[in-house]
Design an enzyme around this catalytic site. Structure first.
Site, PDB file in Angstrom:
ATOM      1  N   ASP A 169       3.365   3.437   6.129  1.00 37.64           N
ATOM      2  CA  ASP A 169       2.854   2.064   6.251  1.00 37.64           C
ATOM      3  C   ASP A 169       3.513   1.112   5.276  1.00 37.64           C
ATOM      4  O   ASP A 169       3.346  -0.097   5.382  1.00 37.64           O
ATOM      5  CB  ASP A 169       1.348   2.051   5.936  1.00 37.64           C
TER       6      ASP A 169
HETATM    7  C1  GLC Z   1      -2.074   6.601   4.458  1.00 35.94           C
HETATM    8  C2  GLC Z   1      -2.445   6.236   5.880  1.00 35.94           C
HETATM    9  C3  GLC Z   1      -1.513   6.859   6.861  1.00 35.94           C
HETATM   10  C4  GLC Z   1      -0.098   6.597   6.485  1.00 35.94           C
HETATM   11  C5  GLC Z   1       0.188   7.011   5.056  1.00 35.94           C
HETATM   12  C6  GLC Z   1       1.587   6.648   4.607  1.00 35.94           C
HETATM   13  O1  GLC Z   1      -2.376   7.930   4.230  1.00 35.94           O
HETATM   14  O2  GLC Z   1      -3.754   6.626   6.181  1.00 35.94           O
HETATM   15  O3  GLC Z   1      -1.778   6.369   8.138  1.00 35.94           O
HETATM   16  O4  GLC Z   1       0.721   7.306   7.351  1.00 35.94           O
HETATM   17  O5  GLC Z   1      -0.710   6.387   4.197  1.00 35.94           O
HETATM   18  O6  GLC Z   1       1.733   5.291   4.405  1.00 35.94           O
HETATM   19  C1  GLC Z   2      -1.436   0.922   1.834  1.00 38.79           C
HETATM   20  C2  GLC Z   2      -1.268   2.332   1.323  1.00 38.79           C
HETATM   21  C3  GLC Z   2      -0.952   3.291   2.419  1.00 38.79           C
HETATM   22  C4  GLC Z   2      -1.956   3.128   3.525  1.00 38.79           C
HETATM   23  C5  GLC Z   2      -2.090   1.685   3.961  1.00 38.79           C
HETATM   24  C6  GLC Z   2      -3.180   1.554   4.981  1.00 38.79           C
HETATM   25  O1  GLC Z   2      -0.238   0.480   2.338  1.00 38.79           O
HETATM   26  O2  GLC Z   2      -0.263   2.408   0.327  1.00 38.79           O
HETATM   27  O3  GLC Z   2      -0.969   4.607   1.914  1.00 38.79           O
HETATM   28  O4  GLC Z   2      -1.539   3.892   4.598  1.00 38.79           O
HETATM   29  O5  GLC Z   2      -2.372   0.877   2.872  1.00 38.79           O
HETATM   30  O6  GLC Z   2      -3.405   0.277   5.403  1.00 38.79           O
END
Ligand code: GLC
Ligand code: GLC
Length: 825
Positions: free
Chosen positions: A484
């Protein structure tokens, strides 16, 4: 340093100090009613949706930490204490917390009085039941005062902690006998209320927080408890609470047992009130109270809960040379998979329950670790998730568990989302053999009129990737892929913009995201997931469709070697300027973990696999796990987005993001490197981090999302400072993926379309192991022998006395028991 120990026979973690390095929590409830409970009884309850139906209040990021919970107070001739130490924090003569499967037992002793409190949510029950056993061990008679305490949340947790101008005037309660009812907004638009009751007479109560605690006091010194009194207050606005008050006398050696219930009730609109049109109709509530109002009924409920977990954990049971592996596989990893399945990323001590509902990609992945436990619930979930998909294969990124509707605020266009559904539906079919799910009519965008078969959903998912390729023929990165925080279309330079939702006007013409930025990760995921889709089509006899899909997969593999192979590993992406990301040519972030595992498991190129595994070991591995990228980003790269906002070593910027460690564990095992796979497994498996709990901080019985990487502290010139420190425990895809990694790849017990495949990839030192697995109605007794001490390679397989070629135990309908003996070599 440890703060407790595993009691494997009871399937409990026993915590022996209230001062754990972080609150160590447990979850109660598996269906509708859920509670979070810390080792000092902090936490809260909600019904289905932690945001929209929050029942009790909790204070996130409070000073001190972990404030708000179900608290019992004792005033024993001026000595005031709680069985769980907090919030009064009087030193106890002894303390113990046992977190078990769906229950928690907290026992405190002070001045010869012992208080043992057991908390659980019974099966098919919308309430938390709490049994308090008070025992006078002092040798002479004792009279003391006793209070319960719960603070109501005004239902919508977001509104509850922001809209004070309204909320301070709406809180309402009703009291009848020993039951305190919370009925804020019940007379108007809400058809639900909550109650807190005890199965005994009381000597008084409080329902107004300021009367009970005192405006300038804290949970640790409530004025009524200090004075040994109660206010019999009736809340009318402000902050409604529920506190029972009782004076108790116990002879030497005598015990008293009280059973409290914190319940939630929904009423049909026409039955909400008694004849007066004002008083709550308590029929349903009373029936709930009746169910657990004696210690005998309480014990029966606990026995039922134990039987439930005996059954679930009886499905897969392994006996390996490593106790810690057995403990993870047989107990805690499976338990965590149930919790992530239920709650996705919504409510933990790091997820406030108001930010995120159920994630599309998250929930699909959670199914991978859970599907063998209760396949029917997995099926239902798959249909819920698929119903939020859009007709073109795109997906809402999240949905609310209460409404099951896609969340329009976040929207879609996350490039990886559709692929996870192919994987989870395949996992469901492999586990159950239930191909009928493909015929199920499933809406698009929650619109019944747009319903099509599940197979259609898988087809649009697959082709959503194929139809959205960039200049090199790699999938477009869109808003983000699995990571993300790699936001290649954002170019955000304004504070407060969400990297997840912000769309740069620059890409407005292109439909919201760059048509240049491409994701190698999605390419690798596509080549890994794709064969499942092909397998399904072949099974259905759709040979032409299968061949067409296979062509796309083969094409993608070629593109990966032509345009995404960096010489020693796979690149991460092309950014919106067409520049390489995750390449040796980059100044920082030269290698990323995400694409590597799936690329290896797609059999793209033998030599590439070897080189990639070597590069991972050299560049990413540490004694605490594999970092996500290397070197960490030391400055903000506007073309990359959020990843470069985190200081080096944390989260997606070179943190040990345990979720994708599992992909490498799977890949190393797949490639036959059982020793390498097991090394990575044991670096992050909670049972292995127990010895260093003081450093690791979070619970030693569950995975967290992140462990500080080798670059942690680099931002402040103290590189290595928080290296090994865990955060974000419980709600992470790490649970499901490590369950897959250890059970299906290392131990190699892997459901397949045609039957159970057994193809272990273990440490060469192991002599073998045994396992039992319930699979499609039969019990498989599996024995693995490793006389030549290899990592991988099934030399021979004997099924019920007869030699069978390969390593897939053919499925025979109606068979109840299957004995499988495998010799590696
Ligand atoms: C968090 C989110 C997941 C995403 C990950 C890497 O664990 O829940 O959806 O893939 O971060 O950003
Ligand atoms: C932030 C976090 C990531 C997560 C995301 C969800 O970017 O770093 O881990 O997946 O929020 O919205």
């Amino acid at each position: 340093m440890k703060f407790g120990h595993f009691d494997d026979a009871k399937r409990e973690y026993v915590i022996d100090t209230p001062r754990t390095p972080y609150p160590w929590i447990n979850y109660l409830g598996t269906q509708g009613f859920f509670s979070l409970i810390s080792n000092t009884a902090g936490g809260y309850s909600f019904y289905k949706d932690a945001r929209l139906r929050r029942i009790t209040r909790y204070r996130y990021n409070n000073v001190p930490i972990d404030m708000g919970g179900r608290y019992f107070y004792i005033n024993d001739n001026g000595t005031i204490w709680n069985p769980g130490w907090s919030p009064v924090k009087t030193e106890l003569d002894s303390y113990e917390c046992r977190h078990g499967m769906g229950y928690t037992v907290i026992t405190g002793k002070k001045n010869g009085l012992k208080a043992e409190v057991t908390f659980f949510v019974p099966q098919d029950y919308d309430g938390e039941v709490q049994q308090v056993v008070l025992t006078n061990e002092s040798g002479s008679g004792k009279t003391f005062k006793f209070w319960s305490f719960a603070e109501w949340c005004l239902w919508d947790a977001q509104d509850d902690c922001t809209n004070f101008q309204r909320n301070f005037s709406t809180g309402r309660v009703e009291i009848k006998g020993s039951t305190i009812y919370h009925k804020t907004e019940y007379r108007d638009r809400r058809n639900h209320f909550a109650f807190y009751t005890v199965n005994d007479t009381i000597d008084g109560y409080d329902t107004d927080r300021d009367t009970f605690i005192g405006l300038y006091n804290g949970f640790g010194d409530p004025q009524q408890v200090k004075a040994g009194t109660c206010g019999n207050s009736l809340a009318d606005g402000w902050s409604p609470i529920a506190s029972h008050y009782k004076e108790i006398t116990l002879k030497a050696g005598e015990s008293k047992t009280l059973v409290f219930i914190l319940g939630y009730v929904e009423m049909p609109v026409d039955k909400k009130f008694e004849a007066d049109g004002k008083t709550i109709n308590k029929e349903k509530a009373l029936a709930m109270m009746e169910k657990y109002n004696t210690p005998e009924k309480f014990a029966a409920g606990m026995a039922e809960l134990r039987a439930y977990w005996d059954k679930l954990l009886g499905i897969l049971n392994v006996n390996t040379p490593e106790d810690k592996v057995n403990r993870m596989v047989n107990i805690w990893n499976q338990y965590q998979c149930m919790v992530t399945f239920n709650l996705s990323r919504s409510a933990s001590y790091f997820e406030s329950g108001i930010g995120r509902g159920m994630g599309f990609r998250d929930s699909n992945q959670d199914i991978l670790g859970f599907v063998h436990q209760i396949p029917d619930r997995a099926r239902e979930r798959l249909i819920d998730i698929a119903s939020t998909q859009l007709p073109d294969g795109g997906c809402y990124h999240q949905y609310q568990p209460l409404t099951k509707k896609g969340n329009a605020d976040i929207g879609g266009d996350f490039s990886d989302d559709p692929l996870w559904m192919i994987l989870s539906v395949s996992a469901y079919i492999k586990e159950t053999g239930d191909w009928s799910i493909l015929d199920a009519k499933v809406p698009y965008d929650n619109d019944e009129s747009k319903a099509k078969s599940m197979l259609d959903h898988l087809t649009v998912s697959f082709y959503h990737i194929v139809k959205n390729l960039g200049p090199h023929g790699l999938p477009l990165a869109m808003r983000a892929d699995w990571n993300d925080c790699i936001n290649l279309s954002c170019f955000s330079d304004t504070p407060g913009e969400s990297f997840q939702t912000y769309t740069n006007p620059k890409f407005k013409k292109e439909g919201g995201y760059s048509k240049v930025a491409e994701s190698v990760f999605v390419a690798a995921l596509f080549t890994y997931v794709g064969p499942n889709f092909v397998g399904i089509l072949n099974h259905l006899g759709k040979k032409k469709d299968a061949a067409k899909a296979q062509k796309e997969i083969d094409k993608m593999k070629k593109v990966m070697m032509d345009s995404a192979w960096d010489g020693n590993w796979f690149m991460r992406a092309y950014d919106a300027n067409g520049q390489k990301m995750g390449s040796k040519e980059c100044e920082e972030g030269q290698i990323f973990i995400e694409p590597q595992g799936f690329a290896i498991m797609s059999d793209i190129d033998k030599d590439a696999t070897k080189k990639t595994l070597a590069a991972i070991d050299e560049r990413l591995n540490t004694k605490h796990g594999l970092v996500l990228n290397n070197p960490a980003f030391s400055k903000y790269y506007v073309q990359y987005g959020e990843i470069s906002t985190y200081p080096g070593g944390y989260k997606e910027n070179a943190g040990i993001f345990t979720h994708n460690n599992a992909w490498i564990i799977c890949a190393a095992a797949y490639a036959g490197e059982g020793d390498q796979a097991f090394k990575y497994y044991s670096e992050i498996a909670p049972a292995y981090t127990e010895e260093t709990s003081d450093l690791h901080k979070t619970e030693p019985y569950v995975y967290g999302q992140m462990i500080g990487g080798k670059d942690a502290g680099s931002d402040i010139g103290q590189t290595g400072k928080n290296f090994g420190q865990g955060k974000n425990s419980w709600l992470t895809g790490t649970a499901a993926w490590n369950m897959v990694a250890i059970s299906q790849y290392i131990l190699g017990i892997q459901p397949d379309f045609d039957g159970l495949k057994v193809d272990p990839s273990i440490p060469a030192t192991w002599d073998g192991f045994t396992a039992t697995r319930l699979f499609r109605g039969a019990k498989y007794n599996i024995t693995i022998k490793n006389p030549s001490h290899v990592c991988k390679g099934v030399k021979s397989m004997v099924v019920d006395g007869a030699a069978v070629d390969g390593c897939v135990v053919p499925y025979v309908e109606g068979k109840k028991e299957v004995n499988v003996e495998i010799t590696l070599g």
